[in-house]
Each structure stands twice: as structure tokens, then as C-alpha cells.
Design a protein around this motif. Structure first.
Motif, PDB file in Angstrom:
ATOM      1  N   LEU A  75       0.861  -0.987   0.136  1.00 51.25           N
ATOM      2  CA  LEU A  75       0.057   0.156  -0.480  1.00 51.25           C
ATOM      3  C   LEU A  75       0.886   1.865   0.147  1.00 51.25           C
ATOM      4  O   LEU A  75       1.818   1.490   1.064  1.00 51.25           O
ATOM      5  CB  LEU A  75      -0.738  -0.034   1.506  1.00 51.25           C
ATOM      6  N   CYS A  92      -2.806   0.358  -4.138  1.00 49.51           N
ATOM      7  CA  CYS A  92      -2.435  -0.811  -4.378  1.00 49.51           C
ATOM      8  C   CYS A  92      -1.553  -0.982  -5.063  1.00 49.51           C
ATOM      9  O   CYS A  92      -2.385  -0.838  -5.939  1.00 49.51           O
ATOM     10  CB  CYS A  92      -4.041  -1.543  -3.757  1.00 49.51           C
ATOM     11  N   THR A 122      -9.396  -5.385  -6.655  1.00 51.66           N
ATOM     12  CA  THR A 122      -8.613  -5.065  -5.292  1.00 51.66           C
ATOM     13  C   THR A 122      -9.803  -4.886  -4.311  1.00 51.66           C
ATOM     14  O   THR A 122     -11.286  -4.605  -4.486  1.00 51.66           O
ATOM     15  CB  THR A 122      -7.928  -3.507  -5.831  1.00 51.66           C
ATOM     16  N   TRP A 126     -10.351  -3.360   0.048  1.00 41.72           N
ATOM     17  CA  TRP A 126     -10.496  -2.455   0.506  1.00 41.72           C
ATOM     18  C   TRP A 126     -10.698  -2.340   1.808  1.00 41.72           C
ATOM     19  O   TRP A 126     -12.596  -2.784   1.489  1.00 41.72           O
ATOM     20  CB  TRP A 126     -10.130  -0.994   0.489  1.00 41.72           C
ATOM     21  N   TYR A 182      -5.893   2.089   6.644  1.00 42.37           N
ATOM     22  CA  TYR A 182      -6.972   1.295   5.337  1.00 42.37           C
ATOM     23  C   TYR A 182      -5.140  -0.247   5.406  1.00 42.37           C
ATOM     24  O   TYR A 182      -3.999  -0.100   6.053  1.00 42.37           O
ATOM     25  CB  TYR A 182      -6.277   2.019   4.814  1.00 42.37           C
ATOM     26  N   CYS A 198      -5.618  -3.369   1.485  1.00 41.64           N
ATOM     27  CA  CYS A 198      -5.795  -3.868   0.607  1.00 41.64           C
ATOM     28  C   CYS A 198      -5.751  -5.439   0.468  1.00 41.64           C
ATOM     29  O   CYS A 198      -4.499  -5.390   0.619  1.00 41.64           O
ATOM     30  CB  CYS A 198      -5.900  -2.725  -0.301  1.00 41.64           C
TER      31      CYS A 198
END
Length: 109
Positions: A15, A34, A43, A45, A68, A70
């Protein structure tokens, strides 16, 4: 004989943070990208540990603070990236740092 692939040689999902400073802060207009194998449309998330939906693209501009991650097919889940909403931060470059490295720190508010 058979030799397994070492962890250092294995592909991983990354990331990427732009601008490349940690911790990332909302008022820096942070973009997360990502990177991993497979198609961008695959992808997934995650925000604060919860599935945050599938995106048709690999990158987006962050509009909410949180943590965050991914997930990409073939390379798995990325390490977490925290985006803060703090008014004052001490930042370091968003890259691997080793003991003895010379780094530039930023105090920003």
C-alpha cells in the motif's frame, strides 16, 4: 533437492502512500495505491478492519481518517496504513529505515 521460496523473495501486496510521509494526515490530500498481482478490479479495500468494498481502481484519495489495508489476488493483504486527522504531526519518510540511516523529520501543523 527441493528448495522453498524464501519469504524475502515472495511477492507481497504493498500500500503506497503519496505524499510519501508517515504518519499520513488527511490535510496532506493523501492518495493510497494498492500494488500486487492480478487485475485492479479485483482489489478489496479494508478500513478499520472492516471490508470497505471492492474498487474498480487501484488508488483513491483518502477523505476519512482510519487504518487502511488492501487485498489483491495472488499476493494477499497489505500491511496497514494509518491516516490521521491530527493538527500537529512529526513525520518521517514512508520507506524502510535502518539503524544508522540519516533521515529528515518534518514537524507539521
Amino acid at each position: 533437492g527441493w528448495c522453498p521460496l524464501s519469504p524475502t523473495g515472495a511477492q507481497t501486496t504493498q500500500l503506497l502512500v503519496q505524499p510519501p510521509w508517515r504518519p499520513a494526515v488527511l490535510w496532506d490530500r493523501v492518495t493510497l495505491t494498492c500494488q500486487g498481482s492480478g487485475t485492479a478490479g479485483a482489489t478489496t479495500w479494508y478500513k478499520d478492519g472492516q471490508r470497505w468494498g471492492q474498487e474498480d481502481r487501484q488508488r483513491f484519495l483518502v477523505t476519512e481518517s482510519g487504518t487502511y489495508m488492501c487485498d489483491r489476488p495472488g499476493t494477499g493483504l497489505s500491511p496497514p496504513v494509518k491516516v490521521l486527522d491530527d493538527p500537529l504531526v512529526l513525520q518521517v519518510p514512508a520507506r524502510a529505515l535502518l539503524e544508522g540511516d540519516t533521515v529528515t523529520l518534518r514537524c507539521r501543523g
